[in-house]
Design a protein around this motif. Structure first.
Motif, short mmCIF file in Angstrom:
data_model
loop_
_atom_site.label_atom_id
_atom_site.label_comp_id
_atom_site.label_asym_id
_atom_site.label_seq_id
_atom_site.Cartn_x
_atom_site.Cartn_y
_atom_site.Cartn_z
N ALA A 109 0.79 -1.23 0.00
CA ALA A 109 0.00 0.00 0.00
C ALA A 109 0.82 1.28 0.00
CB ALA A 109 -0.92 0.00 1.22
N ALA A 110 2.16 1.18 0.14
CA ALA A 110 2.95 2.41 0.27
C ALA A 110 4.36 2.21 -0.27
CB ALA A 110 3.01 2.84 1.72
N VAL A 111 4.99 3.34 -0.58
CA VAL A 111 6.42 3.37 -0.93
C VAL A 111 7.12 4.08 0.22
CG1 VAL A 111 6.19 5.50 -2.30
CG2 VAL A 111 8.12 3.99 -2.68
N TYR A 112 8.27 3.55 0.60
CA TYR A 112 8.98 4.00 1.80
C TYR A 112 10.42 4.24 1.41
CZ TYR A 112 10.90 3.35 6.60
OH TYR A 112 11.55 3.48 7.80
N ALA A 113 10.95 5.41 1.74
CA ALA A 113 12.34 5.74 1.42
C ALA A 113 13.00 6.42 2.62
CB ALA A 113 12.40 6.66 0.21
N ALA A 114 14.24 6.05 2.87
CA ALA A 114 15.06 6.69 3.90
C ALA A 114 16.27 7.30 3.21
CB ALA A 114 15.50 5.66 4.95
N SER A 115 16.62 8.52 3.62
CA SER A 115 17.75 9.20 2.98
C SER A 115 18.44 10.11 3.97
CB SER A 115 17.26 10.01 1.76
OG SER A 115 16.34 11.00 2.19
N GLY A 116 19.52 10.72 3.51
CA GLY A 116 20.27 11.66 4.33
C GLY A 116 21.59 11.08 4.79
N TRP A 117 22.41 11.91 5.35
CA TRP A 117 23.66 11.45 5.95
C TRP A 117 23.90 12.20 7.26
CZ3 TRP A 117 28.04 14.49 6.77
CH2 TRP A 117 28.00 15.75 6.18
N PHE A 118 23.57 13.46 7.28
CA PHE A 118 23.69 14.26 8.50
C PHE A 118 22.31 14.39 9.15
CE2 PHE A 118 23.95 18.44 10.65
CZ PHE A 118 24.95 18.13 11.55
N HIS A 162 18.73 12.75 8.83
CA HIS A 162 18.05 11.59 8.27
C HIS A 162 16.59 11.93 7.99
CE1 HIS A 162 21.11 8.62 10.19
NE2 HIS A 162 21.68 9.61 9.55
N LYS A 163 16.11 11.44 6.84
CA LYS A 163 14.74 11.71 6.42
C LYS A 163 14.09 10.40 6.02
CE LYS A 163 12.29 14.25 2.80
NZ LYS A 163 12.46 15.15 1.66
N ARG A 164 12.89 10.16 6.50
CA ARG A 164 12.11 8.99 6.12
C ARG A 164 10.77 9.47 5.59
NH1 ARG A 164 13.18 4.39 10.72
NH2 ARG A 164 15.40 4.21 10.28
N ARG A 165 10.40 8.95 4.43
CA ARG A 165 9.13 9.32 3.80
C ARG A 165 8.37 8.06 3.44
NH1 ARG A 165 5.96 12.51 2.46
NH2 ARG A 165 6.19 12.91 0.27
N ILE A 166 7.12 8.02 3.82
CA ILE A 166 6.21 6.94 3.45
C ILE A 166 5.06 7.60 2.71
CG2 ILE A 166 4.71 5.10 4.26
CD1 ILE A 166 6.53 4.94 6.75
N ALA A 167 4.81 7.13 1.50
CA ALA A 167 3.72 7.70 0.71
C ALA A 167 2.77 6.58 0.30
CB ALA A 167 4.26 8.41 -0.52
N PRO A 168 1.49 6.75 0.54
CA PRO A 168 0.53 5.73 0.11
C PRO A 168 0.50 5.64 -1.42
CG PRO A 168 -0.55 7.47 1.42
CD PRO A 168 0.86 7.86 1.21
N LEU A 169 0.44 4.43 -1.93
CA LEU A 169 0.38 4.24 -3.37
C LEU A 169 -0.90 4.82 -3.96
CD1 LEU A 169 1.88 0.65 -3.61
CD2 LEU A 169 2.95 2.78 -4.36
N SER A 170 -1.93 4.92 -3.15
CA SER A 170 -3.19 5.49 -3.63
C SER A 170 -3.07 6.98 -3.93
CB SER A 170 -4.31 5.26 -2.61
OG SER A 170 -4.00 5.93 -1.39
N ALA A 204 0.07 13.42 -4.00
CA ALA A 204 -0.84 14.53 -3.73
C ALA A 204 -0.63 15.04 -2.31
CB ALA A 204 -2.28 14.07 -3.94
N SER A 205 0.61 15.21 -1.93
CA SER A 205 0.96 15.64 -0.58
C SER A 205 1.76 16.93 -0.64
CB SER A 205 1.80 14.56 0.11
OG SER A 205 2.39 15.05 1.28
N THR A 206 1.57 17.77 0.35
CA THR A 206 2.36 18.99 0.42
C THR A 206 3.72 18.74 1.05
OG1 THR A 206 1.37 19.54 2.55
CG2 THR A 206 0.33 20.47 0.57
N ALA A 207 3.94 17.52 1.56
CA ALA A 207 5.22 17.20 2.21
C ALA A 207 6.35 17.01 1.21
CB ALA A 207 5.08 15.95 3.07
N GLY A 208 6.03 16.88 -0.05
CA GLY A 208 7.06 16.74 -1.07
C GLY A 208 7.11 15.35 -1.68
N ASP A 209 8.04 15.20 -2.59
CA ASP A 209 8.20 13.95 -3.33
C ASP A 209 8.97 12.93 -2.50
OD1 ASP A 209 7.10 15.40 -5.42
OD2 ASP A 209 9.04 15.86 -6.30
N VAL A 210 8.81 11.67 -2.89
CA VAL A 210 9.64 10.60 -2.36
C VAL A 210 10.71 10.34 -3.40
CG1 VAL A 210 9.72 8.18 -1.65
CG2 VAL A 210 7.73 9.56 -1.10
N LYS A 211 11.98 10.55 -3.02
CA LYS A 211 13.09 10.34 -3.95
C LYS A 211 13.92 9.16 -3.49
CE LYS A 211 13.38 14.98 -5.66
NZ LYS A 211 14.20 15.98 -6.25
N ILE A 212 14.19 8.27 -4.44
CA ILE A 212 15.05 7.12 -4.17
C ILE A 212 16.23 7.26 -5.11
CG2 ILE A 212 15.20 4.62 -4.06
CD1 ILE A 212 12.07 4.64 -3.88
#
Length: 171
Positions: free
Chosen positions: A91-100, A102-110, A136-144
């Motif tokens: 139901a979702a795509v999940y990405a973790a990023s950063g080095w200093f 850390h950012k985690r984003r979970i976005a529903p596939l719907s 369709a979120s104001t939090a931004g894109d999920v980048k992998i």
């Protein structure tokens, strides 16, 4: 439920190991290279025009420009690789990023609107790509970032297919 906070587990899939070389190249081109060049020019000009300043300027330049530039170029790619990961669930795509930071984003596939694959010049040099999932979120894109070309193509297709199969949120 007790008062303990439930931790979010890291995503299962790591980015391609070549991403470390890509991030190192970015560091040398954008931060470390210019800082070291600035230090060299500053010391050369000082040696030519103000040689009396070298006893205090050389250590200051090393502390302010050289050591941070070398530390960034050597440490950042390894730290970043330890954090960057991704996963696509039912139901979702999940990405973790950063080095200093850390950012985690979970976005529903719907909520997925578009899935883009980007390959900049340095990424192409290392056979890598970035998949950007716009929602369709104001939090931004999920980048992998840091995926192999083949993995990026498969992931973009998989997210697109999964998003089409899931009905959208009712408003």
């Amino acid at each position: 439920m007790t008062g303990q906070q439930i931790g979010l587990r890291p995503p299962r899939h790591r980015v391609d190991p070549r991403a470390r070389r890509w991030w190192a190249a970015q560091a040398w081109l954008a931060v470390s290279g210019p800082a070291l060049l600035s230090a060299a020019v500053l010391l050369a000009l000082s040696a030519l025009f103000f040689p009396g300043a070298l006893p205090w300027l050389a250590p200051l330049t090393a502390a302010v420009l050289v050591l941070p530039a070398l530390g960034y170029a050597l440490a950042m790619p390894a730290l970043r690789y330890r954090v960057h990961a991704w996963e696509v669930g039912e139901a979702a795509v999940y990405a973790a990023s950063g080095w200093f930071r850390h950012k985690r984003r979970i976005a529903p596939l719907s909520r997925v609107q578009t899935v883009d694959t980007v390959r900049g010049p340095l990424q192409r040099r290392y056979g890598l790509a970035t998949v950007t999932v716009t929602t369709a979120s104001t939090a931004g894109d999920v980048k992998i970032a840091g995926l192999s070309d083949a993995d990026a193509a498969l992931l973009a297709e998989r997210i697109g297919d999964a998003a089409r199969r899931i009905p959208g949120d009712a408003e």
